[in-house]
Enzyme design. Sequence first.
Site, mmCIF file in Angstrom:
data_model
loop_
_atom_site.group_PDB
_atom_site.id
_atom_site.type_symbol
_atom_site.label_atom_id
_atom_site.label_comp_id
_atom_site.label_asym_id
_atom_site.label_seq_id
_atom_site.Cartn_x
_atom_site.Cartn_y
_atom_site.Cartn_z
ATOM 1 N N ASP A 198 -20.724 27.416 37.599
ATOM 2 C CA ASP A 198 -20.763 28.337 36.465
ATOM 3 C C ASP A 198 -19.383 28.879 36.184
ATOM 4 O OD1 ASP A 198 -23.395 28.193 35.796
ATOM 5 O OD2 ASP A 198 -24.005 30.007 36.861
ATOM 6 N N LYS A 220 -19.691 23.290 30.159
ATOM 7 C CA LYS A 220 -19.232 22.219 29.276
ATOM 8 C C LYS A 220 -20.180 21.022 29.260
ATOM 9 C CE LYS A 220 -14.360 23.455 29.747
ATOM 10 N NZ LYS A 220 -12.996 23.013 30.146
#
Length: 407
Positions: A198, A220
């Site tokens: 994260d 992403k």
Amino acid sequence: MDRNDVPAYPVGLRLAGRRVVVLGGGQVAQRRLPSLVSAGADVVLISTSATASVEAMIAAGEVRWERRRYAYGDLEGAWYVVVATDDPEANAAASAEAEERRVWCVRSDDADAATAWTPATGRSEGVTVAVLTGSDPRRSAAVRDAVVEGLRDGSLAAPRRRARTVGVALVGGGPGDPDLITVRGRRLLAEADVVVADRLGPRDLLDELPPHVEVIDAAKIPYGRAMAQEAINAALVEHAKAGKAVVRLKGGDPFVFGRGMEEAQALAEAGIPYTVVPGISSSISVPGAAGIPVTHRGVAHEFTVVSGHVAPDDPRSLVDWAALARLRGTLVVLMGVEKIGAIAAALVAHGRDADTPVAVVQEGTTAAQRRVDAVLGTVGGVVKAEGVRPPAVIVIGDVVTVGADRE
């Protein structure tokens, strides 16, 4: 040749079910007994008295206590003896009996007269580290601590030769400072093949990973915003099924607004073994790092942690803001920077005093930490004026003013 100049021969004693005699119930016995009990030894304590901790072990049935002084014959049938009384004559007599019966004997009062020395020991994930440096016990302890710490945090490379159990570890990385991850979490990171991280996790830890480790930035992963969690779940399952050891590195604790249970459920449905490694939640650690206790005697006897990612008037909100406004304790709001104005207004509207102190701690426990203070009636404007941005923890209550004076 002087026997004391000859190095000791290291060996691991398997004492399960075997008689071990400990003479003396003082501080030495208090330190030695837990390891003997853990080894499964049949421990007999011979002493006229015992410390409170030793008495607790006796009461629990872990140790048999013969409340008397040592007498010749007490070592019959023993495999190992610890001599630790405050009577030099009794110690010498017991040591002589041990020599006669060929029982390995540790002496707390005279290491040179002993036939065995107790090493400085430590344990990590099934590995026992035992260090002997002759007559320098402090150095033994220092070497032991360094080796155990290296094994725990992964800085000491010791690859496992047996097959690892593949699967996923849901690891809470803590509030941001890499030193605040748990020992177990750091060790699992060192053993990982894949890390799904994260953005709020302790990013500095990623730089320590070996080159072969694949690091996946969860922020992403492709797919729209609504599909992000499903994509993360799929990535965990995919890599685990490929036989890799996967760590899902999350900020704070996996189950405190971390959606860790959703990932655990997805893994369970896919038949993937997983383990949960709790982390230090930012709800208590960040206020603490800023000098704010979430509870304090005479000030707050409770604290409540809520998510502020949706506004109080949002139909998706599950928080009873009216009930929270009536509480007298501390309120900690996570993920509430964008909605703090609406949150504060709702609390005041439901009866919380507009002059209630508020502290907003941005990027707590990191080098970029900063604290902004306000009151409930002004915090929305102060946060905007000060340019406070996530991640930040908001503390509401009188505990904000507790502590040392700040410049």
